[in-house]
Structure formats: structure tokens, C-alpha cells
Motif scaffolding. Sequence first.
Motif, PDB file in Angstrom:
ATOM      1  N   ILE A   1       0.852  -1.186   0.000  1.00 26.09           N
ATOM      2  CA  ILE A   1       0.000   0.000   0.000  1.00 26.09           C
ATOM      3  C   ILE A   1       0.890   1.239   0.000  1.00 26.09           C
ATOM      4  O   ILE A   1       1.739   1.389   0.879  1.00 26.09           O
ATOM      5  CB  ILE A   1      -0.933   0.013   1.227  1.00 26.09           C
ATOM      6  CG1 ILE A   1      -1.840  -1.231   1.188  1.00 26.09           C
ATOM      7  CG2 ILE A   1      -1.753   1.295   1.280  1.00 26.09           C
ATOM      8  CD1 ILE A   1      -2.654  -1.430   2.433  1.00 26.09           C
TER       9      ILE A   1
ATOM     10  N   SER B   1       1.194   7.038   8.852  1.00 30.93           N
ATOM     11  CA  SER B   1       0.401   5.893   8.404  1.00 30.93           C
ATOM     12  C   SER B   1       0.491   4.724   9.376  1.00 30.93           C
ATOM     13  O   SER B   1      -0.517   4.079   9.664  1.00 30.93           O
ATOM     14  CB  SER B   1       0.836   5.453   7.008  1.00 30.93           C
ATOM     15  OG  SER B   1       0.513   6.467   6.082  1.00 30.93           O
TER      16      SER B   1
ATOM     17  N   SER C   1      -2.125   6.026  -4.789  1.00 32.88           N
ATOM     18  CA  SER C   1      -2.998   5.169  -3.990  1.00 32.88           C
ATOM     19  C   SER C   1      -3.138   3.820  -4.687  1.00 32.88           C
ATOM     20  O   SER C   1      -2.758   3.667  -5.851  1.00 32.88           O
ATOM     21  CB  SER C   1      -4.373   5.811  -3.779  1.00 32.88           C
ATOM     22  OG  SER C   1      -5.208   5.616  -4.896  1.00 32.88           O
ATOM     23  N   ALA C   2      -3.695   2.874  -3.960  1.00 29.66           N
ATOM     24  CA  ALA C   2      -3.937   1.537  -4.500  1.00 29.66           C
ATOM     25  C   ALA C   2      -5.279   1.471  -5.236  1.00 29.66           C
ATOM     26  O   ALA C   2      -5.649   0.422  -5.751  1.00 29.66           O
ATOM     27  CB  ALA C   2      -3.906   0.507  -3.371  1.00 29.66           C
ATOM     28  N   ASN C   3      -5.994   2.577  -5.302  1.00 30.03           N
ATOM     29  CA  ASN C   3      -7.307   2.619  -5.953  1.00 30.03           C
ATOM     30  C   ASN C   3      -7.158   2.613  -7.465  1.00 30.03           C
ATOM     31  O   ASN C   3      -6.110   2.933  -7.998  1.00 30.03           O
ATOM     32  CB  ASN C   3      -8.070   3.888  -5.549  1.00 30.03           C
ATOM     33  CG  ASN C   3      -8.075   4.103  -4.049  1.00 30.03           C
ATOM     34  OD1 ASN C   3      -7.875   3.180  -3.272  1.00 30.03           O
ATOM     35  ND2 ASN C   3      -8.301   5.327  -3.636  1.00 30.03           N
TER      36      ASN C   3
ATOM     37  N   PHE D   1     -11.878   0.220  -4.848  1.00 33.12           N
ATOM     38  CA  PHE D   1     -10.922  -0.293  -3.867  1.00 33.12           C
ATOM     39  C   PHE D   1     -10.238  -1.528  -4.432  1.00 33.12           C
ATOM     40  O   PHE D   1     -10.748  -2.182  -5.340  1.00 33.12           O
ATOM     41  CB  PHE D   1     -11.634  -0.656  -2.553  1.00 33.12           C
ATOM     42  CG  PHE D   1     -12.908  -1.428  -2.767  1.00 33.12           C
ATOM     43  CD1 PHE D   1     -12.885  -2.805  -2.950  1.00 33.12           C
ATOM     44  CD2 PHE D   1     -14.133  -0.772  -2.820  1.00 33.12           C
ATOM     45  CE1 PHE D   1     -14.050  -3.522  -3.164  1.00 33.12           C
ATOM     46  CE2 PHE D   1     -15.304  -1.472  -3.036  1.00 33.12           C
ATOM     47  CZ  PHE D   1     -15.264  -2.857  -3.208  1.00 33.12           C
ATOM     48  N   SER D   2      -9.081  -1.857  -3.859  1.00 32.56           N
ATOM     49  CA  SER D   2      -8.372  -3.061  -4.294  1.00 32.56           C
ATOM     50  C   SER D   2      -8.393  -4.164  -3.242  1.00 32.56           C
ATOM     51  O   SER D   2      -7.959  -5.270  -3.519  1.00 32.56           O
ATOM     52  CB  SER D   2      -6.921  -2.719  -4.662  1.00 32.56           C
ATOM     53  OG  SER D   2      -6.271  -2.145  -3.561  1.00 32.56           O
TER      54      SER D   2
ATOM     55  N   TYR E   1     -11.405   4.958   4.119  1.00 36.22           N
ATOM     56  CA  TYR E   1     -10.179   5.469   3.507  1.00 36.22           C
ATOM     57  C   TYR E   1      -9.106   5.678   4.565  1.00 36.22           C
ATOM     58  O   TYR E   1      -9.405   6.135   5.667  1.00 36.22           O
ATOM     59  CB  TYR E   1     -10.439   6.823   2.835  1.00 36.22           C
ATOM     60  CG  TYR E   1     -11.421   6.767   1.700  1.00 36.22           C
ATOM     61  CD1 TYR E   1     -10.972   6.728   0.379  1.00 36.22           C
ATOM     62  CD2 TYR E   1     -12.786   6.757   1.942  1.00 36.22           C
ATOM     63  CE1 TYR E   1     -11.869   6.681  -0.676  1.00 36.22           C
ATOM     64  CE2 TYR E   1     -13.696   6.714   0.883  1.00 36.22           C
ATOM     65  CZ  TYR E   1     -13.232   6.669  -0.410  1.00 36.22           C
ATOM     66  OH  TYR E   1     -14.123   6.625  -1.450  1.00 36.22           O
TER      67      TYR E   1
ATOM     68  N   ASP F   1      -4.026   8.574   3.207  1.00 37.12           N
ATOM     69  CA  ASP F   1      -3.564   8.859   1.848  1.00 37.12           C
ATOM     70  C   ASP F   1      -4.650   8.651   0.800  1.00 37.12           C
ATOM     71  O   ASP F   1      -4.386   8.755  -0.395  1.00 37.12           O
ATOM     72  CB  ASP F   1      -2.348   7.990   1.505  1.00 37.12           C
ATOM     73  CG  ASP F   1      -1.097   8.517   2.168  1.00 37.12           C
ATOM     74  OD1 ASP F   1      -0.581   9.548   1.705  1.00 37.12           O
ATOM     75  OD2 ASP F   1      -0.650   7.920   3.167  1.00 37.12           O
TER      76      ASP F   1
ATOM     77  N   ASN G   1      -6.258   5.785   0.259  1.00 35.22           N
ATOM     78  CA  ASN G   1      -6.427   4.391  -0.140  1.00 35.22           C
ATOM     79  C   ASN G   1      -7.805   3.944   0.329  1.00 35.22           C
ATOM     80  O   ASN G   1      -8.148   4.096   1.503  1.00 35.22           O
ATOM     81  CB  ASN G   1      -5.343   3.509   0.482  1.00 35.22           C
ATOM     82  CG  ASN G   1      -3.986   3.742  -0.136  1.00 35.22           C
ATOM     83  OD1 ASN G   1      -3.786   3.489  -1.315  1.00 35.22           O
ATOM     84  ND2 ASN G   1      -3.053   4.249   0.663  1.00 35.22           N
ATOM     85  N   LYS G   2      -8.586   3.429  -0.600  1.00 36.13           N
ATOM     86  CA  LYS G   2      -9.971   3.051  -0.338  1.00 36.13           C
ATOM     87  C   LYS G   2     -10.041   1.549  -0.070  1.00 36.13           C
ATOM     88  O   LYS G   2      -9.496   0.753  -0.840  1.00 36.13           O
ATOM     89  CB  LYS G   2     -10.824   3.402  -1.564  1.00 36.13           C
ATOM     90  CG  LYS G   2     -12.301   3.158  -1.410  1.00 36.13           C
ATOM     91  CD  LYS G   2     -13.015   3.613  -2.700  1.00 36.13           C
ATOM     92  CE  LYS G   2     -14.514   3.530  -2.584  1.00 36.13           C
ATOM     93  NZ  LYS G   2     -15.165   4.014  -3.816  1.00 36.13           N
TER      94      LYS G   2
END
Length: 141
Positions: free
Chosen positions: A14, A22, A61-63, A73-74, A115, A118, A120-121
Motif C-alpha cells: 500500500i 500511516s 494510492s492503491a485505488n 478499492f483493491s 479510507y 492517503d 487508499n480506499k
Amino acid sequence: MMNEKLWRIGTTYIPVSNIELSVNWYVEQLGARVNYQDDDKCILDLANQSIFLVKAPSGQSANFIDLNGEEHFSLTFEVDGINSLESLRIELAEGDVRVGELEDRGHAGRNFVFYDPDGNKFDVWSELSPDFKEKYSLVER
């Protein structure tokens, strides 16, 4: 015996812009446990998986954007039942985490998204997978 070539997902990466911020967020908000940390990364134990927080430029982001133009989202986390889902949603919201509404997506259980700092969802689903329940003796016999 499993006939699969790959047995499990061992690590998820991530991107985060500030490792220290974080790490504190994932520990305080999600109950993660720190295994290793330096200036560029942190390895967390979270939800029966190794999660690597990797320092990246702001805005990463990982989205991803799906076919309908929606941010997706992932990762989907699982909790054990609708009561656990609702409790977690309230707890995160009270901790000033950005959370979505409970959703009925037309399958068993309910979901909501949240979220990290950052953007990331992540998704949470109210149903534990049957294999997980069986492996960890959470199935009533």
C-alpha cells in the motif's frame, strides 16, 4: 488437496506518503501490529496478512477507476456478521476516519468503504469466507 498453483496471498503493498503517520493510523484505527519499520517502509500484521506500507509520492494510492468511471478499492476485509460490520463502521467514524454508508450490493451480507490518510480506499464485508471459518474453527458443527 488444493489443485491451485498459488496457495495464498502473502503480502499486499500500500503506497503512503508518510510512514510514521500511516503506521500510527493503521495501528490505532485498525489494530495492526508492526513487524518492521524504517524510513521507507513498514511491515504490518493485519487481517491475517502481511501489509507493507511503502513510502511513495503524495497522490499515489492503491485505488483504480473502473469501467463506469468510479473509484474502486483493491482490498476487501471481512468481519464476522452484520453486527461486527456496523460496530466497526461506528468505531472508525468516531475515530475521524472517512467511511461510506452501509451498502446492499445484491449479494449476501452488507459492505461499507473507508479510507486511510492517503486516500487508499478499502472495503469491508460482513461475511467471513466459509474456508476461513472452517480453518479457524469458527463453524458450528
